[in-house]
Design a protein around this motif. Structure first.
Motif, short mmCIF file in Angstrom:
data_model
loop_
_atom_site.label_atom_id
_atom_site.label_comp_id
_atom_site.label_asym_id
_atom_site.label_seq_id
_atom_site.Cartn_x
_atom_site.Cartn_y
_atom_site.Cartn_z
N ARG A 78 0.85 -1.20 0.00
CA ARG A 78 0.00 0.00 0.00
C ARG A 78 0.87 1.24 0.00
O ARG A 78 1.69 1.43 0.89
CB ARG A 78 -0.89 0.03 1.24
N PRO A 79 0.69 2.10 -0.99
CA PRO A 79 1.48 3.33 -1.01
C PRO A 79 1.06 4.25 0.14
O PRO A 79 -0.10 4.24 0.54
CB PRO A 79 1.15 3.95 -2.36
N MET A 80 2.02 4.99 0.67
CA MET A 80 1.68 5.93 1.74
C MET A 80 0.93 7.13 1.17
O MET A 80 0.05 7.68 1.78
CB MET A 80 2.93 6.38 2.48
N ASN A 81 1.33 7.54 -0.02
CA ASN A 81 0.59 8.58 -0.74
C ASN A 81 0.70 8.27 -2.22
O ASN A 81 1.63 7.61 -2.66
CB ASN A 81 1.10 9.98 -0.40
N TRP A 82 -0.27 8.72 -2.96
CA TRP A 82 -0.32 8.40 -4.39
C TRP A 82 -1.15 9.45 -5.10
O TRP A 82 -1.87 10.21 -4.49
CB TRP A 82 -0.92 7.01 -4.62
N SER A 83 -1.00 9.47 -6.41
CA SER A 83 -1.90 10.28 -7.22
C SER A 83 -2.49 9.36 -8.27
O SER A 83 -1.87 8.37 -8.64
CB SER A 83 -1.15 11.46 -7.85
N GLY A 84 -3.66 9.67 -8.70
CA GLY A 84 -4.33 8.81 -9.67
C GLY A 84 -5.11 7.70 -8.99
O GLY A 84 -5.59 7.86 -7.88
N SER A 85 -5.17 6.58 -9.67
CA SER A 85 -6.02 5.48 -9.24
C SER A 85 -5.31 4.52 -8.28
O SER A 85 -4.34 3.86 -8.66
CB SER A 85 -6.49 4.71 -10.48
N LEU A 86 -5.80 4.44 -7.04
CA LEU A 86 -5.25 3.47 -6.09
C LEU A 86 -5.54 2.05 -6.58
O LEU A 86 -4.71 1.15 -6.44
CB LEU A 86 -5.83 3.68 -4.69
N ALA A 87 -6.69 1.86 -7.20
CA ALA A 87 -7.03 0.54 -7.74
C ALA A 87 -5.97 0.09 -8.74
O ALA A 87 -5.53 -1.07 -8.72
CB ALA A 87 -8.41 0.58 -8.40
N ARG A 88 -5.54 0.98 -9.59
CA ARG A 88 -4.54 0.64 -10.61
C ARG A 88 -3.19 0.30 -9.96
O ARG A 88 -2.51 -0.62 -10.39
CB ARG A 88 -4.40 1.80 -11.60
N ILE A 89 -2.83 1.05 -8.92
CA ILE A 89 -1.57 0.79 -8.21
C ILE A 89 -1.62 -0.60 -7.56
O ILE A 89 -0.70 -1.40 -7.70
CB ILE A 89 -1.30 1.88 -7.15
N LEU A 90 -2.72 -0.87 -6.85
CA LEU A 90 -2.86 -2.18 -6.20
C LEU A 90 -2.88 -3.30 -7.23
O LEU A 90 -2.30 -4.36 -7.01
CB LEU A 90 -4.12 -2.22 -5.33
N GLN A 91 -3.52 -3.05 -8.37
CA GLN A 91 -3.58 -4.05 -9.44
C GLN A 91 -2.16 -4.42 -9.89
O GLN A 91 -1.85 -5.59 -10.08
CB GLN A 91 -4.38 -3.50 -10.62
N SER A 92 -1.30 -3.42 -10.02
CA SER A 92 0.07 -3.68 -10.49
C SER A 92 0.88 -4.43 -9.43
O SER A 92 1.87 -5.08 -9.75
CB SER A 92 0.77 -2.38 -10.87
N ARG A 93 0.45 -4.35 -8.17
CA ARG A 93 1.19 -4.99 -7.08
C ARG A 93 0.63 -6.37 -6.72
O ARG A 93 1.25 -7.10 -5.96
CB ARG A 93 1.20 -4.07 -5.86
N LEU A 94 -0.51 -6.71 -7.28
CA LEU A 94 -1.14 -8.01 -7.02
C LEU A 94 -0.23 -9.16 -7.42
O LEU A 94 -0.23 -10.22 -6.79
CB LEU A 94 -2.46 -8.08 -7.79
N ILE A 95 0.58 -8.97 -8.44
CA ILE A 95 1.50 -10.00 -8.92
C ILE A 95 2.44 -10.49 -7.82
O ILE A 95 2.91 -11.63 -7.84
CB ILE A 95 2.29 -9.50 -10.16
N LEU A 96 2.70 -9.63 -6.84
CA LEU A 96 3.59 -10.01 -5.74
C LEU A 96 3.00 -11.19 -4.96
O LEU A 96 3.73 -12.09 -4.54
CB LEU A 96 3.82 -8.82 -4.81
N PHE A 97 1.69 -11.20 -4.77
CA PHE A 97 1.06 -12.30 -4.04
C PHE A 97 0.94 -13.55 -4.90
O PHE A 97 1.02 -14.66 -4.39
CB PHE A 97 -0.29 -11.87 -3.46
N GLU A 98 0.79 -13.34 -6.20
CA GLU A 98 0.79 -14.49 -7.11
C GLU A 98 2.13 -15.21 -7.03
O GLU A 98 2.20 -16.44 -7.03
CB GLU A 98 0.48 -14.04 -8.54
N GLU A 99 3.20 -14.42 -6.93
CA GLU A 99 4.55 -14.97 -6.82
C GLU A 99 4.67 -15.86 -5.58
O GLU A 99 5.19 -16.98 -5.64
CB GLU A 99 5.53 -13.78 -6.73
N LEU A 100 4.15 -15.39 -4.45
CA LEU A 100 4.24 -16.16 -3.20
C LEU A 100 3.29 -17.35 -3.18
O LEU A 100 3.54 -18.33 -2.48
CB LEU A 100 3.95 -15.25 -1.99
N SER A 101 2.21 -17.27 -3.92
CA SER A 101 1.24 -18.37 -3.90
C SER A 101 1.79 -19.62 -4.57
O SER A 101 1.23 -20.70 -4.43
CB SER A 101 -0.09 -17.95 -4.52
N ASN A 102 2.90 -19.49 -5.28
CA ASN A 102 3.53 -20.64 -5.93
C ASN A 102 4.61 -21.31 -5.08
O ASN A 102 5.22 -22.27 -5.52
CB ASN A 102 4.14 -20.22 -7.27
#
Length: 142
Positions: A78-102
């Protein structure tokens, strides 16, 4: 000599092995302190996607307080501060959990799959509210 630019974390200048050796002196506390102090993920220049830094995997093998460390991983995306879409930022970071799920470690793998689902739900609802807010803004200019 240490050389870091504006906003860059000086601890990334210290080798992972030095940081991990420091942790060994007080493993119950220091792995968790380290998790708060260093960047835990980075951009992979080959794939263009985010990836956990190698030190995360080293800590996962050694940390005794695994739940606390996993919680720090969850919070780190989770970014401490951001501009634009938080949904888009989280979407780009979702891959990190996919990595661990393997991973073979079932505890970590199951945890990562839960995070993935939970964050995907949040992303979906954020996209909805961002769309609604943008529509309201657009309509107010007509």
């Amino acid at each position: 000599s240490l050389n870091f630019g504006r906003g860059e974390n000086p601890l990334i200048q210290i080798s992972d092995s030095t940081l991990l050796n420091w942790c060994k002196k007080n493993p119950e506390n220091r792995y968790l302190i380290l998790a708060d102090a260093v960047p835990l993920f980075e951009n992979n220049p080959k794939t263009g996607h985010l990836t956990w830094r190698k030190i995360v995997y080293d800590i996962l093998e050694k940390v005794t307080e695994i739940e606390s460390f996993l919680d720090k991983l969850r919070r780190s995306i989770r970014p401490m501060n951001w501009s634009g879409s938080l949904a888009r930022i989280l979407q780009s970071r979702l891959i990190l959990f996919e990595e661990l799920s393997n991973l073979e470690n079932q505890t970590i793998s199951d945890w990562a799959k839960k995070q993935n689902l939970s964050i995907q739900k949040e992303i979906d609802s954020r996209y909805e509210s961002e769309d609604l807010r943008n529509r309201d803004i657009d309509e107010s200019f007509e």
